[in-house]
Design a protein around this motif. Structure first.
Motif, PDB file in Angstrom:
ATOM      1  N   THR A  13      28.443  33.790 -20.570  1.00 60.14           N
ATOM      2  CA  THR A  13      28.475  35.165 -21.077  1.00 60.14           C
ATOM      3  C   THR A  13      28.641  36.156 -19.928  1.00 60.14           C
ATOM      4  OG1 THR A  13      26.044  35.276 -21.037  1.00 60.14           O
ATOM      5  CG2 THR A  13      27.073  34.592 -23.098  1.00 60.14           C
ATOM      6  N   HIS A  14      28.064  35.828 -18.769  1.00 63.71           N
ATOM      7  CA  HIS A  14      28.182  36.690 -17.583  1.00 63.71           C
ATOM      8  C   HIS A  14      29.640  36.764 -17.120  1.00 63.71           C
ATOM      9  CE1 HIS A  14      27.045  38.694 -13.865  1.00 63.71           C
ATOM     10  NE2 HIS A  14      27.704  37.766 -13.186  1.00 63.71           N
ATOM     11  N   ILE A  15      30.314  35.633 -17.124  1.00 66.81           N
ATOM     12  CA  ILE A  15      31.728  35.608 -16.720  1.00 66.81           C
ATOM     13  C   ILE A  15      32.574  36.424 -17.694  1.00 66.81           C
ATOM     14  CG2 ILE A  15      33.766  34.094 -16.588  1.00 66.81           C
ATOM     15  CD1 ILE A  15      31.879  31.977 -15.302  1.00 66.81           C
ATOM     16  N   LEU A  16      32.276  36.351 -18.983  1.00 67.73           N
ATOM     17  CA  LEU A  16      33.019  37.129 -19.983  1.00 67.73           C
ATOM     18  C   LEU A  16      32.859  38.632 -19.723  1.00 67.73           C
ATOM     19  CD1 LEU A  16      32.120  35.117 -23.204  1.00 67.73           C
ATOM     20  CD2 LEU A  16      34.291  35.054 -21.961  1.00 67.73           C
ATOM     21  N   GLN A  17      31.647  39.048 -19.359  1.00 67.32           N
ATOM     22  CA  GLN A  17      31.399  40.455 -19.051  1.00 67.32           C
ATOM     23  C   GLN A  17      32.187  40.878 -17.812  1.00 67.32           C
ATOM     24  OE1 GLN A  17      29.299  42.549 -21.063  1.00 67.32           O
ATOM     25  NE2 GLN A  17      30.522  44.024 -19.911  1.00 67.32           N
ATOM     26  N   ALA A  86      34.960  25.650 -21.777  1.00 71.99           N
ATOM     27  CA  ALA A  86      34.824  26.816 -22.655  1.00 71.99           C
ATOM     28  C   ALA A  86      33.380  27.068 -23.082  1.00 71.99           C
ATOM     29  CB  ALA A  86      35.701  26.632 -23.900  1.00 71.99           C
ATOM     30  N   LEU A  87      33.099  28.327 -23.404  1.00 73.28           N
ATOM     31  CA  LEU A  87      31.835  28.685 -24.030  1.00 73.28           C
ATOM     32  C   LEU A  87      31.955  28.352 -25.522  1.00 73.28           C
ATOM     33  CD1 LEU A  87      29.136  30.477 -23.336  1.00 73.28           C
ATOM     34  CD2 LEU A  87      30.290  32.168 -24.760  1.00 73.28           C
ATOM     35  N   GLY A 116      24.103  21.202 -29.183  1.00 69.04           N
ATOM     36  CA  GLY A 116      24.334  21.459 -27.763  1.00 69.04           C
ATOM     37  C   GLY A 116      25.248  22.640 -27.499  1.00 69.04           C
ATOM     38  N   ALA A 117      25.485  23.468 -28.528  1.00 71.10           N
ATOM     39  CA  ALA A 117      26.342  24.656 -28.377  1.00 71.10           C
ATOM     40  C   ALA A 117      25.684  25.684 -27.468  1.00 71.10           C
ATOM     41  CB  ALA A 117      26.633  25.261 -29.744  1.00 71.10           C
ATOM     42  N   HIS A 118      26.460  26.720 -27.107  1.00 72.32           N
ATOM     43  CA  HIS A 118      25.987  27.683 -26.120  1.00 72.32           C
ATOM     44  C   HIS A 118      25.577  29.030 -26.695  1.00 72.32           C
ATOM     45  CE1 HIS A 118      29.255  25.207 -24.029  1.00 72.32           C
ATOM     46  NE2 HIS A 118      28.096  24.674 -23.713  1.00 72.32           N
ATOM     47  N   VAL A 142      23.947  35.838 -28.567  1.00 73.34           N
ATOM     48  CA  VAL A 142      24.454  36.179 -29.900  1.00 73.34           C
ATOM     49  C   VAL A 142      25.761  36.962 -29.794  1.00 73.34           C
ATOM     50  CG1 VAL A 142      24.017  37.500 -32.025  1.00 73.34           C
ATOM     51  CG2 VAL A 142      22.159  36.205 -30.952  1.00 73.34           C
ATOM     52  N   MET A 143      26.755  36.532 -30.550  1.00 71.95           N
ATOM     53  CA  MET A 143      28.009  37.263 -30.720  1.00 71.95           C
ATOM     54  C   MET A 143      27.978  37.927 -32.091  1.00 71.95           C
ATOM     55  SD  MET A 143      31.939  35.748 -30.745  1.00 71.95           S
ATOM     56  CE  MET A 143      32.189  35.727 -28.978  1.00 71.95           C
ATOM     57  N   GLY A 144      28.339  39.209 -32.142  1.00 68.66           N
ATOM     58  CA  GLY A 144      28.383  39.919 -33.415  1.00 68.66           C
ATOM     59  C   GLY A 144      29.739  39.773 -34.085  1.00 68.66           C
ATOM     60  N   HIS A 145      29.845  40.307 -35.296  1.00 63.90           N
ATOM     61  CA  HIS A 145      31.101  40.244 -36.059  1.00 63.90           C
ATOM     62  C   HIS A 145      31.108  41.416 -37.032  1.00 63.90           C
ATOM     63  CE1 HIS A 145      34.189  37.524 -38.339  1.00 63.90           C
ATOM     64  NE2 HIS A 145      34.369  38.793 -38.674  1.00 63.90           N
ATOM     65  N   LEU A 146      32.042  42.350 -36.802  1.00 64.62           N
ATOM     66  CA  LEU A 146      32.130  43.555 -37.627  1.00 64.62           C
ATOM     67  C   LEU A 146      33.541  43.723 -38.185  1.00 64.62           C
ATOM     68  CD1 LEU A 146      30.209  46.012 -35.242  1.00 64.62           C
ATOM     69  CD2 LEU A 146      29.292  44.945 -37.328  1.00 64.62           C
TER      70      LEU A 146
END
Length: 272
Positions: A13-17, A86-87, A116-118, A142-146
């Protein structure tokens, strides 16, 4: 041409940011089984989503609602075994988190421990705030979805573009900021006007991943079966087909049938 970034052993998640910060677009695609996940991951995908779209493309249901938590865990565990870089994000399925934050946490813990997901993904804004906070408090990303949230299809009554009206657009912006404040690491924006998606991506610091949300977001996601042309009867405006696997597979299977019928397979050289 595929891009391999050998210096990154595992996307976080840090790399994505960091990617959003430097303007590098984030690639995200679904996968539901080991073999497909290995191909997608090997090509250099940033995020693999084990989507509840498995309900449609793997199980043949009309909506995403019927898929169960056990089935999502099965798909997620299969995907994780095929992924090195991949994440891996897993959808919490319908009924496993809405209206009950304790249930959301129980569902999340099962997914994380058994697959074992992330990270996990939830659909909705203010109405699921308690569930988001509860899951994040357990240390799970957590990833959101709008926008268009398919688990709410019977409420909407249509898969049409969302947030065209000012009130719904304002709520979406407020929901995105709320999810960011809670600690979500990214948000999927589905089928909303490109100008609104651009505004959200600019005003909210975490990555925005679009599907039918235009080019001005931080990344894109599609369903693998749509992208490679396994599905034929789904043709939304936002979908670009990069292959016609349906035709390739049909021709291969047809040729196999013909070779068996005509006694051309197997040959003496193809036996022991």
């Amino acid at each position: 041409m595929s891009v391999h970034r050998q210096e990154i052993k595992r996307i976080t998640t840090h790399i994505l940011q960091e990617m959003k910060g430097r303007g590098e677009k984030i690639s995200m695609l679904t996968a539901y089984d080991f073999s497909m996940a290995r191909i997608v991951d090997g090509a250099g995908m940033d995020i693999i989503l084990v989507g509840d779209s498995a309900s449609n493309v793997m199980a043949g249901h009309e909506t995403t609602l019927p898929i169960t938590l056990d089935q999502m865990i099965y798909h997620a565990a299969s995907v994780v075994r095929g992924v090195k870089r991949a994440l891996v994000v897993v959808d919490l399925p319908f009924g496993s988190y809405q209206g009950n934050s304790s249930e959301a946490l129980r569902s999340t813990i099962r997914i994380m421990k058994e697959s074992g997901a992330h990270a996990i993904k939830l659909e909705g804004g203010m109405e699921i705030k308690e569930s988001v906070i509860r899951v994040l408090s357990a240390g799970v990303p957590v990833m959101g979805h709008l926008g268009l949230t398919p688990q709410s299809i019977y409420k909407f009554g249509t898969y049409a573009v969302r947030a065209r009206e000012e009130a719904e657009a304002n709520k979406l912006i407020a929901d995105a900021k709320m999810l960011e404040e809670c600690g979500c690491f990214a948000i999927v924006l589905e089928k909303i006007p490109a100008i609104l998606a651009k505004r959200v991506a600019e005003e909210v610091k975490i990555p925005m991943i679009g599907i039918g949300a235009g080019p001005h977001v931080d990344g894109q996601v599609l369903v693998l079966h749509d992208l490679v042309g396994i599905t034929k009867d789904f043709n939304p405006k936002f979908l670009r087909r990069y292959a016609d696997v349906h035709t390739i597979m049909t021709e291969a299977v047809s040729q196999y049938i013909a070779d068996v019928k005509n006694k051309e397979f197997p040959t003496e050289q193809e036996g022991y």
